[in-house]
Design a protein around this motif. Structure first.
Motif, PDB file in Angstrom:
ATOM      1  N   ARG A  45       0.804  -1.228   0.000  1.00 14.34           N
ATOM      2  CA  ARG A  45       0.000   0.000   0.000  1.00 14.34           C
ATOM      3  C   ARG A  45       0.838   1.280   0.000  1.00 14.34           C
ATOM      4  NH1 ARG A  45      -4.845  -1.392   4.371  1.00 14.34           N
ATOM      5  NH2 ARG A  45      -5.677  -3.234   3.270  1.00 14.34           N
ATOM      6  N   THR A  46       2.157   1.163   0.086  1.00  6.27           N
ATOM      7  CA  THR A  46       3.015   2.353   0.130  1.00  6.27           C
ATOM      8  C   THR A  46       3.866   2.415  -1.131  1.00  6.27           C
ATOM      9  OG1 THR A  46       3.138   2.075   2.544  1.00  6.27           O
ATOM     10  CG2 THR A  46       4.686   3.629   1.523  1.00  6.27           C
ATOM     11  N   PRO A  47       3.571   3.332  -2.048  1.00 12.32           N
ATOM     12  CA  PRO A  47       4.320   3.404  -3.307  1.00 12.32           C
ATOM     13  C   PRO A  47       5.828   3.573  -3.117  1.00 12.32           C
ATOM     14  CG  PRO A  47       2.333   4.747  -3.426  1.00 12.32           C
ATOM     15  CD  PRO A  47       2.456   4.296  -2.012  1.00 12.32           C
ATOM     16  N   SER A  48       6.239   4.327  -2.100  1.00  9.43           N
ATOM     17  CA  SER A  48       7.669   4.565  -1.887  1.00  9.43           C
ATOM     18  C   SER A  48       8.425   3.298  -1.478  1.00  9.43           C
ATOM     19  CB  SER A  48       7.873   5.652  -0.823  1.00  9.43           C
ATOM     20  OG  SER A  48       7.335   5.241   0.419  1.00  9.43           O
ATOM     21  N   LEU A  49       7.700   2.293  -1.021  1.00  8.05           N
ATOM     22  CA  LEU A  49       8.335   1.039  -0.617  1.00  8.05           C
ATOM     23  C   LEU A  49       8.372   0.010  -1.740  1.00  8.05           C
ATOM     24  CD1 LEU A  49       6.870   0.459   2.976  1.00  8.05           C
ATOM     25  CD2 LEU A  49       9.024   1.530   2.329  1.00  8.05           C
ATOM     26  N   GLN A  50       7.836   0.363  -2.884  1.00  7.54           N
ATOM     27  CA  GLN A  50       7.802  -0.591  -3.983  1.00  7.54           C
ATOM     28  C   GLN A  50       9.095  -0.496  -4.786  1.00  7.54           C
ATOM     29  OE1 GLN A  50       4.056  -0.043  -6.015  1.00  7.54           O
ATOM     30  NE2 GLN A  50       2.882  -0.470  -4.165  1.00  7.54           N
ATOM     31  N   GLN A  51      10.150  -1.031  -4.180  1.00  5.12           N
ATOM     32  CA  GLN A  51      11.484  -1.089  -4.751  1.00  5.12           C
ATOM     33  C   GLN A  51      12.131  -2.398  -4.322  1.00  5.12           C
ATOM     34  OE1 GLN A  51      14.299   1.672  -2.652  1.00  5.12           O
ATOM     35  NE2 GLN A  51      12.393   2.648  -1.943  1.00  5.12           N
ATOM     36  N   PRO A  52      13.230  -2.793  -4.989  1.00  4.31           N
ATOM     37  CA  PRO A  52      13.783  -4.144  -4.792  1.00  4.31           C
ATOM     38  C   PRO A  52      13.996  -4.548  -3.339  1.00  4.31           C
ATOM     39  CG  PRO A  52      14.875  -3.075  -6.628  1.00  4.31           C
ATOM     40  CD  PRO A  52      13.953  -2.061  -6.044  1.00  4.31           C
ATOM     41  N   MET A  53      14.585  -3.678  -2.528  1.00  2.95           N
ATOM     42  CA  MET A  53      14.880  -4.034  -1.142  1.00  2.95           C
ATOM     43  C   MET A  53      13.629  -4.494  -0.402  1.00  2.95           C
ATOM     44  SD  MET A  53      16.381  -1.538   1.831  1.00  2.95           S
ATOM     45  CE  MET A  53      16.454  -2.067   3.550  1.00  2.95           C
ATOM     46  N   TYR A  54      12.521  -3.801  -0.611  1.00  2.00           N
ATOM     47  CA  TYR A  54      11.287  -4.116   0.112  1.00  2.00           C
ATOM     48  C   TYR A  54      10.518  -5.250  -0.546  1.00  2.00           C
ATOM     49  CZ  TYR A  54      12.578   0.160   2.448  1.00  2.00           C
ATOM     50  OH  TYR A  54      13.278   1.111   3.152  1.00  2.00           O
ATOM     51  N   TYR A  55      10.746  -5.482  -1.833  1.00  2.00           N
ATOM     52  CA  TYR A  55      10.176  -6.676  -2.458  1.00  2.00           C
ATOM     53  C   TYR A  55      10.785  -7.937  -1.849  1.00  2.00           C
ATOM     54  CZ  TYR A  55       8.051  -3.756  -6.102  1.00  2.00           C
ATOM     55  OH  TYR A  55       7.302  -2.827  -6.786  1.00  2.00           O
ATOM     56  N   ALA A  74      18.604  -0.602 -12.404  1.00  2.00           N
ATOM     57  CA  ALA A  74      18.747  -1.246 -13.708  1.00  2.00           C
ATOM     58  C   ALA A  74      19.085  -2.728 -13.573  1.00  2.00           C
ATOM     59  CB  ALA A  74      19.836  -0.537 -14.516  1.00  2.00           C
ATOM     60  N   VAL A  75      19.836  -3.071 -12.523  1.00  2.00           N
ATOM     61  CA  VAL A  75      20.205  -4.476 -12.311  1.00  2.00           C
ATOM     62  C   VAL A  75      19.036  -5.266 -11.740  1.00  2.00           C
ATOM     63  CG1 VAL A  75      21.717  -6.033 -11.009  1.00  2.00           C
ATOM     64  CG2 VAL A  75      22.649  -3.944 -12.027  1.00  2.00           C
ATOM     65  N   LEU A  76      18.411  -4.741 -10.697  1.00  2.00           N
ATOM     66  CA  LEU A  76      17.319  -5.446 -10.027  1.00  2.00           C
ATOM     67  C   LEU A  76      15.972  -4.891 -10.495  1.00  2.00           C
ATOM     68  CD1 LEU A  76      18.823  -5.780  -6.434  1.00  2.00           C
ATOM     69  CD2 LEU A  76      18.401  -7.621  -8.072  1.00  2.00           C
ATOM     70  N   THR A  77      15.643  -5.207 -11.728  1.00  2.00           N
ATOM     71  CA  THR A  77      14.351  -4.803 -12.272  1.00  2.00           C
ATOM     72  C   THR A  77      13.261  -5.726 -11.731  1.00  2.00           C
ATOM     73  OG1 THR A  77      14.595  -6.249 -14.194  1.00  2.00           O
ATOM     74  CG2 THR A  77      15.468  -3.993 -14.380  1.00  2.00           C
ATOM     75  N   ASN A  78      12.002  -5.341 -11.967  1.00  2.00           N
ATOM     76  CA  ASN A  78      10.889  -6.174 -11.504  1.00  2.00           C
ATOM     77  C   ASN A  78      10.937  -7.576 -12.120  1.00  2.00           C
ATOM     78  OD1 ASN A  78       9.941  -4.099  -9.935  1.00  2.00           O
ATOM     79  ND2 ASN A  78       8.352  -3.461 -11.367  1.00  2.00           N
ATOM     80  N   ASN A  79      11.312  -7.665 -13.390  1.00  2.00           N
ATOM     81  CA  ASN A  79      11.402  -8.973 -14.050  1.00  2.00           C
ATOM     82  C   ASN A  79      12.480  -9.838 -13.415  1.00  2.00           C
ATOM     83  OD1 ASN A  79       9.339  -8.580 -15.891  1.00  2.00           O
ATOM     84  ND2 ASN A  79      10.693  -7.699 -17.448  1.00  2.00           N
ATOM     85  N   VAL A  80      13.612  -9.229 -13.085  1.00  2.00           N
ATOM     86  CA  VAL A  80      14.698  -9.976 -12.444  1.00  2.00           C
ATOM     87  C   VAL A  80      14.257 -10.478 -11.071  1.00  2.00           C
ATOM     88  CG1 VAL A  80      17.008  -9.769 -11.424  1.00  2.00           C
ATOM     89  CG2 VAL A  80      16.553  -8.809 -13.696  1.00  2.00           C
ATOM     90  N   ILE A  81      13.561  -9.633 -10.316  1.00  3.17           N
ATOM     91  CA  ILE A  81      13.096 -10.031  -8.979  1.00  3.17           C
ATOM     92  C   ILE A  81      12.083 -11.171  -9.070  1.00  3.17           C
ATOM     93  CG2 ILE A  81      11.820  -9.247  -6.943  1.00  3.17           C
ATOM     94  CD1 ILE A  81      13.085  -6.475  -7.437  1.00  3.17           C
ATOM     95  N   ILE A  82      11.176 -11.108 -10.055  1.00  2.00           N
ATOM     96  CA  ILE A  82      10.204 -12.187 -10.250  1.00  2.00           C
ATOM     97  C   ILE A  82      10.925 -13.492 -10.590  1.00  2.00           C
ATOM     98  CG2 ILE A  82       8.369 -13.026 -11.766  1.00  2.00           C
ATOM     99  CD1 ILE A  82       7.404 -10.111 -11.961  1.00  2.00           C
ATOM    100  N   LYS A  83      11.938 -13.413 -11.450  1.00  2.00           N
ATOM    101  CA  LYS A  83      12.690 -14.624 -11.813  1.00  2.00           C
ATOM    102  C   LYS A  83      13.437 -15.193 -10.608  1.00  2.00           C
ATOM    103  CE  LYS A  83      13.331 -13.366 -16.689  1.00  2.00           C
ATOM    104  NZ  LYS A  83      14.310 -12.945 -17.742  1.00  2.00           N
ATOM    105  N   ILE A  84      13.991 -14.310  -9.792  1.00  2.00           N
ATOM    106  CA  ILE A  84      14.673 -14.777  -8.573  1.00  2.00           C
ATOM    107  C   ILE A  84      13.680 -15.483  -7.651  1.00  2.00           C
ATOM    108  CG2 ILE A  84      15.816 -14.023  -6.451  1.00  2.00           C
ATOM    109  CD1 ILE A  84      17.178 -11.832  -8.087  1.00  2.00           C
ATOM    110  N   GLY A  85      12.490 -14.882  -7.485  1.00  2.00           N
ATOM    111  CA  GLY A  85      11.471 -15.495  -6.641  1.00  2.00           C
ATOM    112  C   GLY A  85      11.042 -16.861  -7.151  1.00  2.00           C
ATOM    113  N   LEU A  86      10.828 -16.983  -8.451  1.00  2.00           N
ATOM    114  CA  LEU A  86      10.430 -18.269  -9.034  1.00  2.00           C
ATOM    115  C   LEU A  86      11.547 -19.296  -8.899  1.00  2.00           C
ATOM    116  CD1 LEU A  86       8.610 -17.047 -12.289  1.00  2.00           C
ATOM    117  CD2 LEU A  86       7.559 -17.963 -10.204  1.00  2.00           C
ATOM    118  N   ALA A  87      12.798 -18.855  -9.087  1.00  2.00           N
ATOM    119  CA  ALA A  87      13.937 -19.768  -8.936  1.00  2.00           C
ATOM    120  C   ALA A  87      14.049 -20.274  -7.497  1.00  2.00           C
ATOM    121  CB  ALA A  87      15.227 -19.064  -9.352  1.00  2.00           C
TER     122      ALA A  87
END
Length: 320
Positions: free
Chosen positions: A57-67, A140-153
């Motif tokens: 619910r917090t837009p400012s937290l929607q970044q790799p560290m908080y994902y 640029a390194v930890l994009t949303n797609n990269v984070i999703i792939k890490i989670g699935l892996a």
């Protein structure tokens, strides 16, 4: 049918259910012991769910560290729910029976979430390394797609690592007089030692899983922090060094909270059979219950954005 075949079929035994134990030697006060356990489970579920809601619910937290923190919180919820039903059933109602297949299912999820937590902590150390060593390219390194792939892996790794466990146990011949488990949940080393059969394959498999997941993860986490420390010491300003290191404190505490009890538990199951049963039980509960309780507290205390987001949500709830 050959006589030998008939003998094998008759002699093969798998229990319909196992008998669980709560805190050995303290069965008379299980009702009182259930109070702190219920409180810890409540804190674990509430705290981790608040973190998930805060990030969502917090837009400012929607970044790799908080994902990655959300992954950790979700894993802690799963780990808590894996042990909560049977533990509270034993402590509240003295309901100690668990079906054989239900035991294997619980064991699979319990160990899978443990592997996921180890993997998430490794991913979080990589996140801190990238953020400190290459901050300009962090997004640029930890994009949303990269984070999703890490989670699935991570999920695939845990599933594939633990998939053989129930089948390796189902092939064993168990002892009719050894159906009492050492915990109020099904733990692989505990279940396999109820068998009246050669468990060498199970022991080697368990050792392989521990070394290939938690063992490798802990080594890479240490390596990540060696590189982080090298980068931090290379910063010109002492203030910059302190600020960079402060971003890692929460993760370091979470690593210690998870890995120290986990390593202790593995060592006790392999080399500490002579220790009193209560020691085995307490270390197991510390390993499985304490990290989900402490992780939300650590991050809410050490991370100002998380703390402020959680406070805002609680205020809105009170006003509503």
């Amino acid at each position: 049918m050959l006589p030998s075949q008939s003998y094998v079929n008759i002699s093969f035994f798998q229990p319909h259910a196992f008998l669980m134990i709560g805190i050995p030697g303290l069965e008379a006060v299980h009702g009182w012991i259930s109070i702190p356990f219920s409180s810890m489970y409540t804190v674990a579920l509430t705290g981790n769910c608040l973190i998930l809601l805060a990030v969502r619910r917090t837009p400012s937290l929607q970044q790799p560290m908080y994902y990655f923190l959300s992954m950790l919180a979700l894993t802690d919820v799963g780990l808590t729910l894996s042990t909560l039903p049977t533990t509270l059933a034993v402590l509240w109602f003295d309901h100690r029976l668990i079906g054989f297949n239900a035991c294997l299912v619980q064991m699979f999820f319990l160990h899978s979430f443990s592997v996921v937590e180890s993997s998430v902590l490794l991913a979080m150390s990589f996140d801190r390394f990238v953020a400190i060593s290459n901050p300009l390219h962090y997004a640029a390194v930890l994009t949303n797609n990269v984070i999703i792939k890490i989670g699935l892996a991570i999920v695939a790794r845990a599933t594939l690592s633990l998939f053989p466990a129930p089948f390796l146990l189902k092939r064993l011949n168990f002892c009719p007089n050894k159906i009492l488990l050492s915990h109020s949940f099904c733990f692989h080393p505990d279940v396999m030692r109820r068998a009246c059969a050669d468990i060498t394959i199970n022991i080697l498999y368990g050792l392989y899983v521990v070394l290939s997941t938690g063992g490798i993860d802990s080594l890479f986490i240490v390596l990540s922090y060696v590189l982080i420390l090298h980068t931090v010491l290379g910063l010109a300003s002492p203030r910059e060094r302190i600020r960079a290191f402060n971003t890692c404190v929460s993760h370091i505490l979470a690593v210690f909270v998870f890995f120290i009890p986990g390593i202790t538990m593995s060592m006790i199951h392999r080399f500490g059979r002579h220790l009193p049963p209560i020691v085995h039980a307490l270390v197991a509960y510390i390993y499985l219950v304490v990290p989900p309780v402490l992780n939300p507290i650590i991050y809410s205390v050490k991370s100002k954005p998380i703390r402020e987001a959680m406070i805002r949500m609680l205020k809105r709830k009170d006003q509503g």
